[in-house]
Design an enzyme around this catalytic site. Structure first.
Site, mmCIF file in Angstrom:
data_model
loop_
_atom_site.group_PDB
_atom_site.id
_atom_site.type_symbol
_atom_site.label_atom_id
_atom_site.label_comp_id
_atom_site.label_asym_id
_atom_site.label_seq_id
_atom_site.Cartn_x
_atom_site.Cartn_y
_atom_site.Cartn_z
ATOM 1 N N GLY A 291 21.148 42.214 5.859
ATOM 2 C CA GLY A 291 21.178 43.657 5.577
ATOM 3 C C GLY A 291 21.346 43.863 4.086
ATOM 4 N N ARG A 292 21.888 45.037 3.737
ATOM 5 C CA ARG A 292 22.015 45.381 2.311
ATOM 6 C C ARG A 292 22.902 44.388 1.565
ATOM 7 N NH1 ARG A 292 22.420 51.297 4.662
ATOM 8 N NH2 ARG A 292 23.696 50.096 6.083
ATOM 9 N N ILE A 293 24.034 44.000 2.174
ATOM 10 C CA ILE A 293 24.956 43.090 1.470
ATOM 11 C C ILE A 293 24.342 41.689 1.384
ATOM 12 C CG2 ILE A 293 27.269 42.046 1.507
ATOM 13 C CD1 ILE A 293 28.196 44.626 3.012
ATOM 14 N N ARG B 76 18.105 39.236 12.713
ATOM 15 C CA ARG B 76 17.449 39.685 13.952
ATOM 16 C C ARG B 76 15.989 40.018 13.675
ATOM 17 N NH1 ARG B 76 21.296 44.361 15.805
ATOM 18 N NH2 ARG B 76 21.170 44.494 13.563
ATOM 19 N N ILE C 92 32.289 36.832 5.199
ATOM 20 C CA ILE C 92 32.811 38.120 4.700
ATOM 21 C C ILE C 92 32.444 39.231 5.672
ATOM 22 C CG2 ILE C 92 32.831 37.531 2.251
ATOM 23 C CD1 ILE C 92 30.148 39.143 2.044
ATOM 24 N N ARG D 252 32.942 39.670 9.757
ATOM 25 C CA ARG D 252 34.002 40.081 10.669
ATOM 26 C C ARG D 252 34.579 38.854 11.351
ATOM 27 N NH1 ARG D 252 34.317 44.278 8.656
ATOM 28 N NH2 ARG D 252 34.237 46.366 9.531
ATOM 29 N N GLU E 263 42.856 39.103 13.193
ATOM 30 C CA GLU E 263 43.575 39.390 11.945
ATOM 31 C C GLU E 263 44.508 40.598 12.146
ATOM 32 O OE1 GLU E 263 39.920 39.945 9.591
ATOM 33 O OE2 GLU E 263 40.510 42.021 9.280
ATOM 34 N N HIS F 46 40.865 40.180 4.059
ATOM 35 C CA HIS F 46 39.867 41.234 4.354
ATOM 36 C C HIS F 46 39.780 42.254 3.208
ATOM 37 C CE1 HIS F 46 37.761 43.534 7.852
ATOM 38 N NE2 HIS F 46 37.198 43.790 6.691
ATOM 39 N N GLY G 153 36.884 42.315 0.993
ATOM 40 C CA GLY G 153 35.533 42.190 0.436
ATOM 41 C C GLY G 153 35.082 43.391 -0.379
#
Ligand code: GLV
Length: 326
Positions: free
Chosen positions: A156-158, A179, A238, A240, A269, A287, A289
């Site tokens: 995706g974007r990240i 995907r 980074i 989940r 977490e 967590h 990021g």
């Protein structure tokens, strides 16, 4: 006319709270108290909107008394803490915070990759513990980053931001699995090549996980996948907790089946698997990021603007389930 009532589930920037108070009757949580499901549920009973974070599970149980709730604005791009189908069924809009955190989170993914590959936190712990008495030729010798193969699972974007950093900043060969395959022009911008998941696992020198969590991605990287990776490879998560089988990863790190791991997210977490705490070749962060000051502020502003946009002006900026608007 009385102002709509909203709940802010956790402590937030005072300026964002002040902005929300201009439009709403706000119940805040600036004391940052950890509410039980029942306490959260009771507080939602008379609210039209909720400002949530990844720490709140928003589902049918929490919403049992929330007869007036119209919008749940999540201050995160990921929204696996929200049972979106349950909210959609009740006609409640869900919003998230895409785009504003892309580059900051990609920076962090790269920082974690570099810290892991070059054993930066291991070296720091050694130095701080007073054990550094002389230089040695193989001291904290890690693996290279430049000119190696960067693998990205979830493009995706990240993921694309990390790919661009690797390809254009560090001369890395970039491969990815997702995907759906990117359009050729997007692949060209990232200099990235689409491969199967098995090829990705087998060929990556550094594998970064950036895919959303769902039942389909649960333990997407477990013992069978780790076994396909090179023993010199690093793994960075980074995305989940739950995407990686943390117990299997701890075992692989202990057995030196992997050079190291950089983890910002964990199963269950803020608890961290004791096996991960017990190995030295892992960099652990809580967590964070997207946690630069400007980006966290932009995320809070976008969350507030979704509440104001929807409850005051009838238009949300970044809806996750726009079908409820029809
Ligand atoms: C943070 O984890 C986010 O999804 O924004």
């Amino acid at each position: 006319m009385s102002k709509p009532k909203i709940l802010i589930a956790r402590e937030i920037f005072p300026a964002v709270l002040a902005k929300l108070r201009q439009h709403f009757e706000v119940e805040d949580n600036q004391a940052d108290v950890c509410w039980s499901v029942e306490q959260l549920s009771q507080r939602l009973a008379d609210k039209s909107g909720v400002f949530a974070m990844t720490t709140e599970r928003i589902d049918a149980q929490v919403l049992s008394a929330a007869a007036q709730l119209k919008i749940c604005a999540n201050m995160a791009v990921g929204y696996n803490n929200i049972d979106v189908p349950a909210l959609t069924q009740r006609g409640i809009l869900v919003t998230n915070t895409p785009d504003v955190l892309t580059e900051t989170t990609a920076d962090f993914g790269f920082a974690l990759l570099m810290a892991t590959a070059r054993r930066i936190t291991e070296g720091e712990h050694f130095l701080r513990s007073g054990k550094w008495d002389r230089w040695k030729y193989d001291m904290f010798a890690g693996v290279d980053i430049h000119s190696t193969t960067l693998g990205i699972l979830g493009m995706g974007r990240i993921g694309q931001g990390i790919a661009r950093r690797g390809a254009h900043g560090f001369g890395m060969k970039v491969i990815y699995h997702n995907r759906s395959r990117l359009a050729p022009e997007q692949e060209a911008l990232c200099a990235a090549r689409y491969v199967s998941k098995d090829e990705l696992l087998a060929q990556s020198d550094h594998l970064v996980l950036v895919l959303p969590y769902s039942s389909a991605s649960h333990h997407a990287v477990g013992a069978p996948e780790l076994a396909l990776m090179k023993p010199t490879a690093t793994l960075v998560n980074i995305a989940r907790g739950g995407i990686v089988d943390d117990a299997a990863l701890a075992q692989a790190l202990r057995d030196k089946k992997l050079a190291g791991a950089g983890l910002d997210v964990f199963e269950g977490e803020p608890q961290v698997h004791p096996g991960l705490l017990g190995v030295s070749n892992v960099v652990l962060t809580p967590h964070v990021g997207s946690s630069s000051v400007p980006t966290r502020r932009a995320m809070a502003d976008l969350t507030a603007d979704n509440l104001i946009g929807f409850l005051v002006h009838g238009k949300a900026l970044t809806p996750v389930n726009p079908e409820v608007l029809r």
